[in-house]
Design an enzyme around this catalytic site. Structure first.
Site, PDB file in Angstrom:
ATOM      1  N   LYS A  42      -5.514  10.868   0.915  1.00 20.77           N
ATOM      2  CA  LYS A  42      -5.597   9.521   1.497  1.00 20.77           C
ATOM      3  C   LYS A  42      -6.897   8.906   0.987  1.00 20.77           C
ATOM      4  O   LYS A  42      -7.976   9.413   1.271  1.00 20.77           O
ATOM      5  CB  LYS A  42      -5.600   9.624   3.025  1.00 20.77           C
ATOM      6  CG  LYS A  42      -5.811   8.289   3.732  1.00 20.77           C
ATOM      7  CD  LYS A  42      -5.809   8.473   5.243  1.00 20.77           C
ATOM      8  CE  LYS A  42      -6.427   7.276   5.939  1.00 20.77           C
ATOM      9  NZ  LYS A  42      -6.579   7.489   7.382  1.00 20.77           N
ATOM     10  N   LYS A  98      -3.583  -1.801  15.446  1.00 24.46           N
ATOM     11  CA  LYS A  98      -2.878  -1.037  16.465  1.00 24.46           C
ATOM     12  C   LYS A  98      -3.706  -0.862  17.719  1.00 24.46           C
ATOM     13  O   LYS A  98      -4.912  -0.683  17.661  1.00 24.46           O
ATOM     14  CB  LYS A  98      -2.562   0.357  15.920  1.00 24.46           C
ATOM     15  CG  LYS A  98      -1.216   0.430  15.267  1.00 24.46           C
ATOM     16  CD  LYS A  98      -1.001   1.740  14.591  1.00 24.46           C
ATOM     17  CE  LYS A  98      -1.703   1.909  13.297  1.00 24.46           C
ATOM     18  NZ  LYS A  98      -1.971   0.947  12.369  1.00 24.46           N
ATOM     19  N   GLU A 136       0.824  -1.223   0.000  1.00 26.28           N
ATOM     20  CA  GLU A 136       0.000   0.000   0.000  1.00 26.28           C
ATOM     21  C   GLU A 136       0.852   1.264   0.000  1.00 26.28           C
ATOM     22  O   GLU A 136       2.066   1.207   0.250  1.00 26.28           O
ATOM     23  CB  GLU A 136      -0.942   0.012   1.210  1.00 26.28           C
ATOM     24  CG  GLU A 136      -0.213   0.025   2.548  1.00 26.28           C
ATOM     25  CD  GLU A 136      -0.992   0.715   3.654  1.00 26.28           C
ATOM     26  OE1 GLU A 136      -1.410   1.864   3.444  1.00 26.28           O
ATOM     27  OE2 GLU A 136      -1.147   0.107   4.726  1.00 26.28           O
TER      28      GLU A 136
END
Ligand code: PSU
Ligand code: MN
Length: 299
Positions: free
Chosen positions: A83, A154, A22
């Protein structure tokens, strides 16, 4: 509409191993100059393992699978690169602008190009707090058939809720050498996986069975961060709380939340979380490559 590089097209036609990577982690997830170094190091790790890297991104409105080194540099070093989750791809195409792809949009584009395996750091998930911020990565993981190699999610996220959401989305969550869903910075989360594999061949066999059944959605291959770079949960928990607190007081919202938190946690850990992040990204690229090679050789 999707441009696949000649090298990737040829490799796919010859049924050789290809690993997608990515670009949001480069444009938004890591600081310069580490981002470009890492992008190049991940590509090198894939090549060293005997596969062809396909970094995914949008350049001047063209979605590409297999970016050139110049274009990787452009996405890593240009300010204001968008993004893009899957829903945003059309915006960058219609406006002919550059954009970096998240886990979701990388899956979407790589799948359509015929790539089956994708290496990343951590997936997006359910954020903590009551504002219902849930990454579109989870939706994509539920509908696009792709093996996604990651270090779990995360601990800036609500990990139990993220694990539940993966189950609801129908994502096959597999531990690579572990019985636990890894917590990105830390090797353990206390949360279970659906199955454990210990070799690339076992991972490849599970993937083939998943595809043969025609079940939509991802096989999430979860690799704990390398032992020598992993952080103890106690070491990151304080940094995460401080990061969440400043995000709240500064009113950070939407797609800025994840990049903000990553930066803040790196600041609060004196850069140690950044080293963990880089080490696990490289490790995941290596594991993904070994599985892609096993798959391509029919093992
Ligand atoms: N994990 C990382 N670094 C990152 C990301 C995840 O270690 O940069 C990026 C990925 O591209 C992921 C995205 O798809 O963050 C999720 O963003 P959001 O939470 O806004 O959906
Ligand atoms: Mn979000």
């Amino acid at each position: 509409m999707i441009l696949t590089s000649l090298e990737v097209t040829t490799a796919l036609a010859e049924r050789r191993a290809v690993v997608a990577l990515e670009s949001t982690v480069l444009a938004h997830g890591l600081p310069r100059p580490r981002n470009l170094e890492l992008g190049r190091a991940m590509e090198a790790a894939v090549r060293d393992g005997g596969a062809v890297p396909a970094t995914v991104g949008v350049v001047s409105g063209v979605p590409q699978v297999g970016l050139s080194d110049d274009d990787i540099e452009r996405l890593a070093n240009t300010d204001g690169v968008l993004k893009l989750s899957t829903r945003d791809l059309a915006i960058s195409i219609a406006r002919r602008v550059d954009g970096a792809t998240t886990v979701a949009s990388t899956m979407w584009l790589a799948c359509r190009a015929g790539v089956q395996i994708f290496a990343t750091g951590g997936i997006g998930g359910v954020h903590r707090g009551g504002d219902h911020d849930v990454s579109a990565d989870l939706t994509e993981l539920g509908r696009t058939q792709m093996m996604v190699v990651c270090a779990g999610a995360k601990s800036i996220l609500d990990l139990p809720a993220t694990r539940e959401a993966l189950e609801t989305a129908g994502v096959l969550v597999v531990g690579y050498g572990t019985d636990e869903f890894p917590a990105f910075y830390a090797r353990r989360s206390g949360l279970p996986v659906d199955a454990r594999v210990d070799t690339p061949e076992e991972a490849a066999a599970l993937w083939r069975a998943h595809c043969d059944l025609g079940v939509p959605g991802a096989l999430l291959l979860c690799v704990p961060p390398p032992e020598e770079h992993a952080l103890a949960s106690e070491d990151v928990d304080g940094a995460i709380s401080a990061a969440l607190e400043s995000a709240r007081s500064e009113g950070v919202r939407g797609k800025d939340v994840t990049p903000y938190l990553l930066r803040a946690v790196a600041g609060h850990t004196g850069g140690r979380s950044l080293e963990t992040n880089v080490a696990l990204l490289l490790n995941n690229a290596r594991v993904a490559t070994s599985v892609a090679v096993a798959l391509a050789s029919g093992r």
